[in-house]
Design an enzyme around this catalytic site. Structure first.
Site, PDB file in Angstrom:
ATOM      1  N   CYS A 117      53.456   0.148 -26.442  1.00  0.00           N
ATOM      2  CA  CYS A 117      54.171   0.041 -25.173  1.00  0.00           C
ATOM      3  C   CYS A 117      55.308   1.062 -25.094  1.00  0.00           C
ATOM      4  CB  CYS A 117      54.714  -1.381 -24.987  1.00  0.00           C
ATOM      5  SG  CYS A 117      55.384  -1.702 -23.345  1.00  0.00           S
ATOM      6  N   CYS A 118      56.069   1.180 -26.191  1.00  0.00           N
ATOM      7  CA  CYS A 118      57.154   2.169 -26.236  1.00  0.00           C
ATOM      8  C   CYS A 118      56.612   3.586 -26.047  1.00  0.00           C
ATOM      9  CB  CYS A 118      57.901   2.082 -27.572  1.00  0.00           C
ATOM     10  SG  CYS A 118      59.059   0.706 -27.695  1.00  0.00           S
ATOM     11  N   CYS A 203      62.818  -6.644 -23.929  1.00  0.00           N
ATOM     12  CA  CYS A 203      62.989  -6.283 -25.335  1.00  0.00           C
ATOM     13  C   CYS A 203      64.450  -6.222 -25.770  1.00  0.00           C
ATOM     14  CB  CYS A 203      62.325  -4.933 -25.606  1.00  0.00           C
ATOM     15  SG  CYS A 203      60.547  -4.936 -25.327  1.00  0.00           S
ATOM     16  N   CYS A 228      62.687   3.113 -31.491  1.00  0.00           N
ATOM     17  CA  CYS A 228      61.438   3.081 -30.723  1.00  0.00           C
ATOM     18  C   CYS A 228      60.620   4.351 -30.916  1.00  0.00           C
ATOM     19  CB  CYS A 228      61.741   2.894 -29.236  1.00  0.00           C
ATOM     20  SG  CYS A 228      62.675   4.270 -28.543  1.00  0.00           S
TER      21      CYS A 228
END
Length: 234
Positions: A117-118, A203, A228
């Site tokens: 996702c990052c 997050c 990240c």
């Protein structure tokens, strides 16, 4: 590229923060960018750039999962300085494929899913934002996390093939907050509610007294690895 790092560091020695930014803007004319996520540090640097009309392009990563407070700061910053902040979005089809396959909150299920996702929402858009540039200005400070204590204010980013410069690298948090107060700089009110580091809403949580600076980021994961991928040390 160690030689280039050393040269830039020597050329910046003795200059004020504003003069350093001006020097780099002239040296890397049209090839210098600053990334903001509208946190304390980034608002300080945005003020330095915009209030002094330093020709550095300012951009942000619009992940689609930001806090309402972050959008407020973004909009107020545009109103105050009347200068553009360029937004880079993730690729729509890639986000759609991920959400369709795994749901909207897959990042809670595994480290691999969170990193995916990052990458989709932040790292790939960042690569587009940095492409063609030679130096990247950031709001990193040395005391923010153990992972950053070994970094330097000028360093070579091997992954993105450009120099990075952290103009307030040696500032303490108190110095950042004092500068914001003295210059009446708009900032994210989540900072007043225990959020030292503000990223995507799902997050990020507030930190408790005594917790590490980045304990509120990806809190369900191993506390020792809280990056990240945007600022991995070279």
């Amino acid at each position: 590229m160690e030689h280039l790092e050393k040269n830039i560091k020597e050329e910046l020695a003795g200059l004020t923060t504003i003069d350093k930014l001006w020097y780099l803007a002239r040296k890397f004319e049209g090839k210098i960018v600053f990334s903001t996520s509208f946190g304390w540090e980034d608002q300080v640097i945005t003020h330095l750039i915009f209030a002094n009309n330093i020709p550095i392009k300012v951009f942000t990563l619009e992940t689609g999962r930001l806090f309402p407070e972050t959008y407020y700061v973004w909009n107020r910053t545009l109103e105050v300085y009347q200068q553009p902040i360029h937004a880079y979005y993730p690729q729509t089809d890639v986000v759609q494929n991920m959400v369709n396959a795994k749901g909207p909150n897959s990042f809670y299920e595994s480290v691999e899913n969170r990193k995916e996702c990052c990458y989709i929402r932040k790292i790939e858009p960042l690569k587009r934002a940095l492409r063609g540039n030679e130096i990247w200005i950031t709001g990193i400070r040395a005391e923010q996390s153990p992972n950053r204590e070994d970094m330097k204010d000028v360093e070579w980013d091997e992954g993105n093939q450009l120099l990075k410069f952290h103009p307030i690298f040696e500032w303490t948090l108190e110095e950042v907050k004092q500068y914001i107060k003295e210059n009446n700089i708009v900032y994210n009110t989540l900072h007043d509610k225990g959020f030292p580091s503000i990223g995507c809403a799902p997050c990020t949580r507030a930190v408790q007294p005594g917790e590490d600076f980045r304990a509120g980021r990806w809190w369900w994961e191993d506390q020792s690895k809280k990056e990240c991928g945007l600022h991995q040390a070279s």
